[in-house]
Design a protein around this motif. Structure first.
Motif, mmCIF file in Angstrom:
data_model
loop_
_atom_site.group_PDB
_atom_site.id
_atom_site.type_symbol
_atom_site.label_atom_id
_atom_site.label_comp_id
_atom_site.label_asym_id
_atom_site.label_seq_id
_atom_site.Cartn_x
_atom_site.Cartn_y
_atom_site.Cartn_z
ATOM 1 N N HIS A 127 0.424 -1.036 -0.149
ATOM 2 C CA HIS A 127 0.137 -0.719 -0.069
ATOM 3 C C HIS A 127 0.451 1.481 -0.203
ATOM 4 N N PHE A 128 2.026 1.244 0.388
ATOM 5 C CA PHE A 128 3.393 2.449 0.167
ATOM 6 C C PHE A 128 4.131 1.705 -1.012
ATOM 7 N N GLY A 129 4.772 1.454 -0.732
ATOM 8 C CA GLY A 129 5.866 0.816 -1.728
ATOM 9 C C GLY A 129 5.595 0.359 -2.873
ATOM 10 N N GLY A 130 4.064 -0.002 -3.189
ATOM 11 C CA GLY A 130 3.566 -0.078 -4.619
ATOM 12 C C GLY A 130 3.240 1.555 -5.430
ATOM 13 N N ARG A 131 3.405 2.691 -4.373
ATOM 14 C CA ARG A 131 3.339 3.607 -5.324
ATOM 15 C C ARG A 131 3.790 4.301 -6.306
ATOM 16 N N PRO A 132 4.150 4.324 -7.143
ATOM 17 C CA PRO A 132 4.902 5.042 -7.858
ATOM 18 C C PRO A 132 6.031 5.919 -7.597
ATOM 19 N N MET A 166 8.185 4.903 -4.612
ATOM 20 C CA MET A 166 8.795 4.294 -3.669
ATOM 21 C C MET A 166 8.931 3.300 -5.510
ATOM 22 N N ALA A 167 7.623 2.784 -5.718
ATOM 23 C CA ALA A 167 8.400 1.646 -7.256
ATOM 24 C C ALA A 167 9.338 2.279 -7.781
ATOM 25 N N ALA A 168 9.381 2.756 -8.185
ATOM 26 C CA ALA A 168 10.705 4.126 -9.315
ATOM 27 C C ALA A 168 11.846 3.847 -8.615
ATOM 28 N N VAL A 169 11.876 3.942 -6.634
ATOM 29 C CA VAL A 169 13.783 4.060 -6.592
ATOM 30 C C VAL A 169 13.624 2.279 -6.297
ATOM 31 N N LEU A 170 12.232 1.514 -5.537
ATOM 32 C CA LEU A 170 12.661 -0.040 -5.490
ATOM 33 C C LEU A 170 13.475 -0.548 -7.017
ATOM 34 N N ALA A 171 12.120 0.212 -7.870
ATOM 35 C CA ALA A 171 12.740 -0.603 -9.665
ATOM 36 C C ALA A 171 14.850 -0.167 -9.275
ATOM 37 N N LYS A 172 14.932 1.248 -9.288
ATOM 38 C CA LYS A 172 16.691 1.269 -8.962
ATOM 39 C C LYS A 172 17.093 0.550 -8.465
ATOM 40 N N ILE A 173 17.081 0.597 -7.028
ATOM 41 C CA ILE A 173 17.323 -0.587 -5.976
ATOM 42 C C ILE A 173 17.775 -2.189 -6.552
ATOM 43 N N ILE A 174 16.555 -2.613 -7.295
ATOM 44 C CA ILE A 174 17.401 -3.690 -8.131
ATOM 45 C C ILE A 174 17.908 -4.403 -8.854
ATOM 46 N N GLU A 175 17.638 -2.807 -9.838
ATOM 47 C CA GLU A 175 19.001 -2.514 -11.161
ATOM 48 C C GLU A 175 19.877 -2.551 -10.902
ATOM 49 N N HIS A 176 20.392 -1.437 -9.523
ATOM 50 C CA HIS A 176 21.636 -2.090 -9.532
ATOM 51 C C HIS A 176 22.278 -2.850 -8.238
ATOM 52 N N ILE A 177 21.422 -4.052 -7.800
ATOM 53 C CA ILE A 177 22.307 -4.611 -7.654
ATOM 54 C C ILE A 177 22.021 -6.444 -8.319
#
Length: 272
Positions: A229-234, A236-247
């Motif tokens: 309900h929070f991390g799925g919002r654009p 937060m999701a935008a930075v989550l995608a960047k973290i995953i890409e980095h890892i």
């Protein structure tokens, strides 16, 4: 003692989604809003904010992880399974683990007597098993707060991991009257830490933490945790995608579901 990860991986990364819901007509006790309503007033904004998780956020997170080829653990209130069955079935079909997380997010285990807690755990495990067609393998309590009985009740219900531990980086086995269960650490910095700040702080923390762990030269673990309900919002999701890409840009990373990691720990223990 963990001395290595499979295939010599440097860091085991557990991607964790908290899929939460509250009883009908009840809002979470927190939100990004700066002003709280008076006690006793229905907070329709708060209710709508929380329902974003099941209506929209969980779908965005699932699609993001599927594109990245990452299988996550989804710690799910059993009521969310009942309210959003299509989302749960889609997550399970996509290879993600569906784990227990109480019935609704306001049911805290320390408020229950032992028999109530035992009944709750078995009830939630049954709801998840019916929805997925396979046993529920693990549990993370609301607020990550167990009781003295929780680990044993989980083992009795057939679960193999318990994610409420603050005293460990690496997993270990807890002995209970019903057999061993793997203790897993939870995150020190979930998405709600930046609820009224910048999502970029979340990116900085996880990128820096991953780089630190990757360089230690010994087995490490990172629990990357967001709420639907929070991390799925654009934002937060935008930075989550960047973290995953980095890892994903590093070799020697093991993206592991909680149950996969727990089974590996148990196998290592039996071989020792």
């Amino acid at each position: 003692m963990i001395d290595a990860w499979p295939e010599g991986a440097r860091v085991a990364v557990m991607v964790t989604i908290m899929f939460e819901t509250w009883p009908e007509g009840m809002a979470p006790p927190y939100s990004p809003m700066a002003s709280a309503l008076r006690e006793g007033v229905t907070d329709r904004q708060g209710i709508s904010w929380a329902e974003y998780g099941g209506r929209t956020g969980i779908w965005r997170l699932g699609e993001m992880l599927d594109r990245a080829g990452i299988k996550a653990t989804v710690a799910t209130n059993a009521r969310a399974v009942e309210r959003y069955p299509e989302a749960v079935r889609a997550l399970h079909a996509g290879g993600h683990e569906i784990a227990g997380h109480s019935y609704t997010q306001n049911v805290f285990l320390p408020y229950l007597d032992p028999e109530e807690e035992r009944s709750l755990i078995h009830r939630c495990a049954g709801i998840i098993a019916e929805a997925t067609g396979e046993p529920c393998a693990g549990w993370a309590s609301p607020r990550m707060t167990p009781t003295a009985h929780t680990a044993g009740f989980l083992a009795e219900a057939g679960m193999i991991w318990h994610g409420d531990y603050n005293d460990t980086d690496l997993p270990y086995i807890v002995d209970t009257p019903h057999g061993g269960i793997v203790a897993l650490m939870h995150s020190d910095f979930t998405d709600n830490r930046v609820m009224r700040g910048s999502p970029r702080d979340f990116l900085d923390v996880y990128r820096d933490t991953f780089d630190f762990l990757y360089a230690t030269g010994r087995p490490e673990i990172l629990n990357l945790t967001v709420h639907a309900h929070f991390g799925g919002r654009p934002p937060m999701a935008a930075v989550l995608a960047k973290i995953i890409e980095h890892i994903r840009g590093h070799e020697g990373v093991w993206f592991a579901r909680h149950d996969e990691l727990a089974r590996w720990v148990m196998q290592k223990e039996r071989a020792a």
